[in-house]
Design a protein around this motif. Structure first.
Motif, PDB file in Angstrom:
ATOM      1  N   ALA A  17      13.741   6.437   1.381  1.00  0.00           N
ATOM      2  CA  ALA A  17      12.322   6.280   1.739  1.00  0.00           C
ATOM      3  C   ALA A  17      11.986   4.814   1.968  1.00  0.00           C
ATOM      4  CB  ALA A  17      11.441   6.854   0.636  1.00  0.00           C
ATOM      5  N   CYS A  18      12.595   3.946   1.182  1.00  0.00           N
ATOM      6  CA  CYS A  18      12.270   2.517   1.254  1.00  0.00           C
ATOM      7  C   CYS A  18      13.116   1.792   2.308  1.00  0.00           C
ATOM      8  CB  CYS A  18      12.485   1.885  -0.121  1.00  0.00           C
ATOM      9  SG  CYS A  18      11.288   0.602  -0.510  1.00  0.00           S
ATOM     10  N   ALA A  19      14.089   2.489   2.868  1.00  0.00           N
ATOM     11  CA  ALA A  19      15.041   1.846   3.776  1.00  0.00           C
ATOM     12  C   ALA A  19      14.382   1.125   4.956  1.00  0.00           C
ATOM     13  CB  ALA A  19      16.057   2.870   4.277  1.00  0.00           C
ATOM     14  N   ALA A  44       0.820  -1.220   0.000  1.00  0.00           N
ATOM     15  CA  ALA A  44       0.000   0.000   0.000  1.00  0.00           C
ATOM     16  C   ALA A  44       0.852   1.268   0.000  1.00  0.00           C
ATOM     17  CB  ALA A  44      -0.899  -0.007   1.236  1.00  0.00           C
ATOM     18  N   CYS A  45       2.159   1.115  -0.016  1.00  0.00           N
ATOM     19  CA  CYS A  45       3.036   2.285   0.216  1.00  0.00           C
ATOM     20  C   CYS A  45       2.984   3.301  -0.930  1.00  0.00           C
ATOM     21  CB  CYS A  45       4.485   1.811   0.399  1.00  0.00           C
ATOM     22  SG  CYS A  45       5.607   3.190   0.665  1.00  0.00           S
ATOM     23  N   THR A  46       2.894   4.558  -0.544  1.00  0.00           N
ATOM     24  CA  THR A  46       2.970   5.652  -1.527  1.00  0.00           C
ATOM     25  C   THR A  46       3.995   6.681  -1.066  1.00  0.00           C
ATOM     26  OG1 THR A  46       1.153   6.780  -0.405  1.00  0.00           O
ATOM     27  CG2 THR A  46       0.571   5.390  -2.284  1.00  0.00           C
ATOM     28  N   LEU A  47       4.960   6.209  -0.310  1.00  0.00           N
ATOM     29  CA  LEU A  47       5.885   7.142   0.342  1.00  0.00           C
ATOM     30  C   LEU A  47       6.798   7.877  -0.634  1.00  0.00           C
ATOM     31  CD1 LEU A  47       6.703   8.235   3.054  1.00  0.00           C
ATOM     32  CD2 LEU A  47       8.161   6.252   3.389  1.00  0.00           C
ATOM     33  N   CYS A  48       7.188   7.212  -1.710  1.00  0.00           N
ATOM     34  CA  CYS A  48       8.035   7.926  -2.667  1.00  0.00           C
ATOM     35  C   CYS A  48       7.389   7.867  -4.053  1.00  0.00           C
ATOM     36  CB  CYS A  48       9.462   7.357  -2.677  1.00  0.00           C
ATOM     37  SG  CYS A  48       9.696   5.953  -3.767  1.00  0.00           S
ATOM     38  N   PRO A  49       7.866   8.700  -4.980  1.00  0.00           N
ATOM     39  CA  PRO A  49       7.188   8.789  -6.289  1.00  0.00           C
ATOM     40  C   PRO A  49       7.204   7.486  -7.094  1.00  0.00           C
ATOM     41  CG  PRO A  49       8.740  10.590  -5.979  1.00  0.00           C
ATOM     42  CD  PRO A  49       8.969   9.651  -4.844  1.00  0.00           C
ATOM     43  N   LEU A  50       8.017   6.509  -6.713  1.00  0.00           N
ATOM     44  CA  LEU A  50       8.069   5.273  -7.497  1.00  0.00           C
ATOM     45  C   LEU A  50       6.742   4.518  -7.485  1.00  0.00           C
ATOM     46  CD1 LEU A  50      11.621   3.822  -6.718  1.00  0.00           C
ATOM     47  CD2 LEU A  50      10.860   5.192  -8.655  1.00  0.00           C
ATOM     48  N   HIS A  51       5.890   4.811  -6.516  1.00  0.00           N
ATOM     49  CA  HIS A  51       4.613   4.085  -6.484  1.00  0.00           C
ATOM     50  C   HIS A  51       3.727   4.464  -7.672  1.00  0.00           C
ATOM     51  CE1 HIS A  51       2.850   7.830  -4.942  1.00  0.00           C
ATOM     52  NE2 HIS A  51       1.699   7.327  -5.315  1.00  0.00           N
ATOM     53  N   GLU A  52       3.996   5.646  -8.248  1.00  0.00           N
ATOM     54  CA  GLU A  52       3.065   6.183  -9.251  1.00  0.00           C
ATOM     55  C   GLU A  52       3.013   5.320 -10.516  1.00  0.00           C
ATOM     56  OE1 GLU A  52       4.413  10.186  -9.750  1.00  0.00           O
ATOM     57  OE2 GLU A  52       3.821  10.721  -7.691  1.00  0.00           O
ATOM     58  N   LYS A  53       4.149   4.723 -10.893  1.00  0.00           N
ATOM     59  CA  LYS A  53       4.159   3.989 -12.165  1.00  0.00           C
ATOM     60  C   LYS A  53       4.314   2.488 -11.986  1.00  0.00           C
ATOM     61  CE  LYS A  53       5.354   7.830 -14.994  1.00  0.00           C
ATOM     62  NZ  LYS A  53       6.360   8.608 -15.656  1.00  0.00           N
ATOM     63  N   ARG A  54       4.251   2.012 -10.768  1.00  0.00           N
ATOM     64  CA  ARG A  54       4.437   0.568 -10.569  1.00  0.00           C
ATOM     65  C   ARG A  54       3.158  -0.196 -10.953  1.00  0.00           C
ATOM     66  NH1 ARG A  54       3.928   1.120  -4.065  1.00  0.00           N
ATOM     67  NH2 ARG A  54       1.666   1.166  -4.007  1.00  0.00           N
ATOM     68  N   THR A  55       3.351  -1.446 -11.398  1.00  0.00           N
ATOM     69  CA  THR A  55       2.200  -2.333 -11.527  1.00  0.00           C
ATOM     70  C   THR A  55       1.869  -2.858 -10.138  1.00  0.00           C
ATOM     71  OG1 THR A  55       3.003  -2.974 -13.687  1.00  0.00           O
ATOM     72  CG2 THR A  55       1.324  -4.393 -12.706  1.00  0.00           C
ATOM     73  N   VAL A  91      14.837  -0.920  -3.302  1.00  0.00           N
ATOM     74  CA  VAL A  91      13.507  -0.305  -3.438  1.00  0.00           C
ATOM     75  C   VAL A  91      12.525  -1.358  -3.937  1.00  0.00           C
ATOM     76  CG1 VAL A  91      14.260   2.083  -3.772  1.00  0.00           C
ATOM     77  CG2 VAL A  91      13.986   0.597  -5.766  1.00  0.00           C
ATOM     78  N   LYS A  92      11.299  -1.231  -3.499  1.00  0.00           N
ATOM     79  CA  LYS A  92      10.297  -2.259  -3.795  1.00  0.00           C
ATOM     80  C   LYS A  92       9.467  -1.946  -5.038  1.00  0.00           C
ATOM     81  CE  LYS A  92      11.635  -3.899   0.153  1.00  0.00           C
ATOM     82  NZ  LYS A  92      12.844  -4.715   0.087  1.00  0.00           N
ATOM     83  N   CYS A  93       9.625  -0.752  -5.572  1.00  0.00           N
ATOM     84  CA  CYS A  93       8.856  -0.381  -6.756  1.00  0.00           C
ATOM     85  C   CYS A  93       9.805  -0.049  -7.896  1.00  0.00           C
ATOM     86  CB  CYS A  93       7.961   0.827  -6.469  1.00  0.00           C
ATOM     87  SG  CYS A  93       6.871   0.536  -5.070  1.00  0.00           S
ATOM     88  N   ARG A  94       9.367  -0.329  -9.093  1.00  0.00           N
ATOM     89  CA  ARG A  94      10.238  -0.209 -10.267  1.00  0.00           C
ATOM     90  C   ARG A  94      10.582   1.238 -10.593  1.00  0.00           C
ATOM     91  NH1 ARG A  94       8.517  -0.641 -16.504  1.00  0.00           N
ATOM     92  NH2 ARG A  94      10.615  -0.535 -17.340  1.00  0.00           N
TER      93      ARG A  94
HETATM   94 FE1  SF4 Z   1       7.133   2.878  -0.903  1.00  0.00          FE
HETATM   95 FE2  SF4 Z   1       9.501   1.774  -1.365  1.00  0.00          FE
HETATM   96 FE3  SF4 Z   1       7.634   1.743  -3.270  1.00  0.00          FE
HETATM   97 FE4  SF4 Z   1       8.826   4.025  -2.622  1.00  0.00          FE
HETATM   98  S1  SF4 Z   1       9.815   2.236  -3.523  1.00  0.00           S
HETATM   99  S2  SF4 Z   1       6.622   3.716  -2.915  1.00  0.00           S
HETATM  100  S3  SF4 Z   1       9.133   3.774  -0.398  1.00  0.00           S
HETATM  101  S4  SF4 Z   1       7.549   0.698  -1.296  1.00  0.00           S
END
Ligand code: SF4
Length: 442
Positions: free
Chosen positions: A351-353, A263-274, A334-337
């Motif tokens: 952010a993902c640390a 559910a994380c939206t902490l950093c901008p990488l969440h915006e384009k992830r599948t 990081v967990k998002c692409r």
């Molecule tokens: Fe959250 Fe990590 Fe994904 Fe960024 S990369 S949105 S911190 S889970």
């Protein structure tokens, strides 16, 4: 000065000013979301001017509402600000917020006694010197939506608030010294939309930072404060999250951690992830392999190291008699692409640390292998080349750490496969030593 002031005001499109009417503020008992009926009015009686602190010009609008942020002295090192200095201002402030929410520095506002003192200080003159439309005390910073009243000036309000709380917090911690960063960030709210966005931002801050699953469950924000009052509770009673909720990522178990990452939206990488790619393998593994971030295929499949680089990693594992999922766990920094398979930005890794740190804590591996520079820098906490780090037994906290090449790099640089083989032999020998206790625990 007058002409200059007018030019600034015109440039910033600050006339006419928007202002919440007398009855329009989100009062303490009016619920969690700001009233949607605030009129976008023009109030010609409002006066605007330049509020100059000697080095940075700030706009001042009497009767205006400000979004204010101030942060702990150790929350944002100068080195991080230097890294961000070439970024455009809007993107920079987003990166700063992301960095702050990742919980850097000592985060002494996590201490319930200090956070509660901060809340009480904020409430002390609410309705008298100012109206607090919303607020939240985060572990290393504070956000306010504040409307100064009468002759009270924003900078005087902030000065007195910061000075009093610094003294009290230092007393509580038994120390002296700078507590808050000298400068506060403040922005005049221009219209209803911006006000609503700021309320949402402030209320969701503890959720974005994984401190609560809903704003009203965080004790040190207005939403939680109101919820506590409605329930007849005191702030003190709310100072610990409900038993069913982890207070921070550090307290999460595996299911909670997986849920938080998804559910994380902490950093901008969440915006384009599948989807977020959590990690895969034996949750009590002896071996932990850490890469940098999901690629296109991983983003689609939800598993790290699939595709060509994944096959090579499986072959590398097989060469030292290991198999994915059997005493092996694989995760990423990081967990998002990152879009276009670029490297994660330092602020995204920061952010993902907490997620990777908690994974490592839960797995408690005997040995960590960092695959590539991004993982090495993240786990070591310092910059260095792979060439200078290979062949050494390093540490992540108390766990032995070895650095080698990322499989994707080896696919592009076949000549370095021989060096990777040397690293694998070193990795295997090190684990044997750890297992037979020939290596003293670090
Ligand atoms: Fe959250 Fe990590 Fe994904 Fe960024 S990369 S949105 S911190 S889970």
């Amino acid at each position: 000065m007058k002409a200059l002031s007018q030019a600034w005001l015109a440039e910033l499109n600050l006339s006419p000013l928007w202002r919440a009417g007398k009855d329009a503020g989100a009062t303490e008992n009016s619920g969690i979301v700001a009233p949607a009926s605030l009129p976008a009015t023009v109030d010609n009686k409002l006066r605007q001017g330049i509020h100059n602190r000697g080095y940075l010009p700030h706009l001042k609008a009497e009767g205006g509402i400000y979004f204010v942020t101030f942060r702990l002295a150790d929350s944002l090192p100068q080195s991080v600000l230097n890294e961000m200095k070439h970024i455009l201002p809007e993107a920079r402030s987003k990166q700063i917020e992301t960095y702050l929410d990742a919980g850097h520095g000592e985060c002494v506002l996590r201490n319930p006694e200090i956070a509660q003192m901060m809340v009480q200080a904020l409430k002390q003159f609410d309705g008298e010197r100012y109206v607090l439309h919303d607020w939240v005390v985060m572990p290393n910073h504070v956000h306010l939506l504040i409307e100064p009243r009468g002759e009270h000036d924003l900078s005087d309000i902030l000065h007195s608030l910061k000075s009093y709380t610094a003294t009290e917090a230092n007393r509580c911690l038994g120390r002296h010294g700078v507590f808050w960063q000298h400068e506060s960030y403040d922005r005049l709210i221009r219209d209803q939309d911006e006000f609503n966005r700021c309320v949402y931002y402030v209320q969701q801050n503890p959720v974005r930072a994984h401190l609560a699953v809903a704003p009203e469950q965080y004790a040190f924000g207005r939403a939680g404060f109101v919820a506590g009052k409605d329930a007849g509770a005191t702030v003190k009673r709310l100072s610990v999250a409900p038993a069913s909720l982890p207070a921070t990522v550090d307290d999460m178990d595996w299911p909670q951690l997986k849920q938080a990452v998804a559910a994380c939206t902490l950093c901008p990488l969440h915006e384009k992830r599948t989807q977020a790619v959590f990690g895969v393998g034996d949750e009590q593994a002896d071996w932990l392999f850490v890469g940098e971030g999901p690629g296109a295929e991983e983003d689609l499949q939800g598993e790290p190291f699939v595709g060509q680089a994944g096959k090579l990693l499986d072959n590398m594992l097989a060469s030292i008699a290991l198999k994915r999922g059997e005493k092996v766990y694989i995760a990423n920094v990081v967990k998002c692409r990152p879009p276009g398979n670029r490297n994660p930005e330092p602020v995204e890794a920061a952010a993902c640390a907490p997620f990777l740190d908690r994974q490592i804590e839960l797995i408690a591996p005997k040995l960590i292998v960092a695959l590539g520079k991004v993982a090495a820098v993240r786990l070591l906490g310092r910059d260095a080349s792979i060439a200078s780090l290979r062949g050494q037994l390093l540490r992540y906290r108390d766990t032995p750490l070895i650095i080698t090449y990322h499989p994707a790099y080896l696919l592009r640089n076949l000549a370095d496969k021989a060096k990777a083989w040397e690293d694998l032999c070193f990795i295997r020998r090190t684990m044997q030593d750890l297992q037979t206790a020939r290596l003293a625990p670090i």
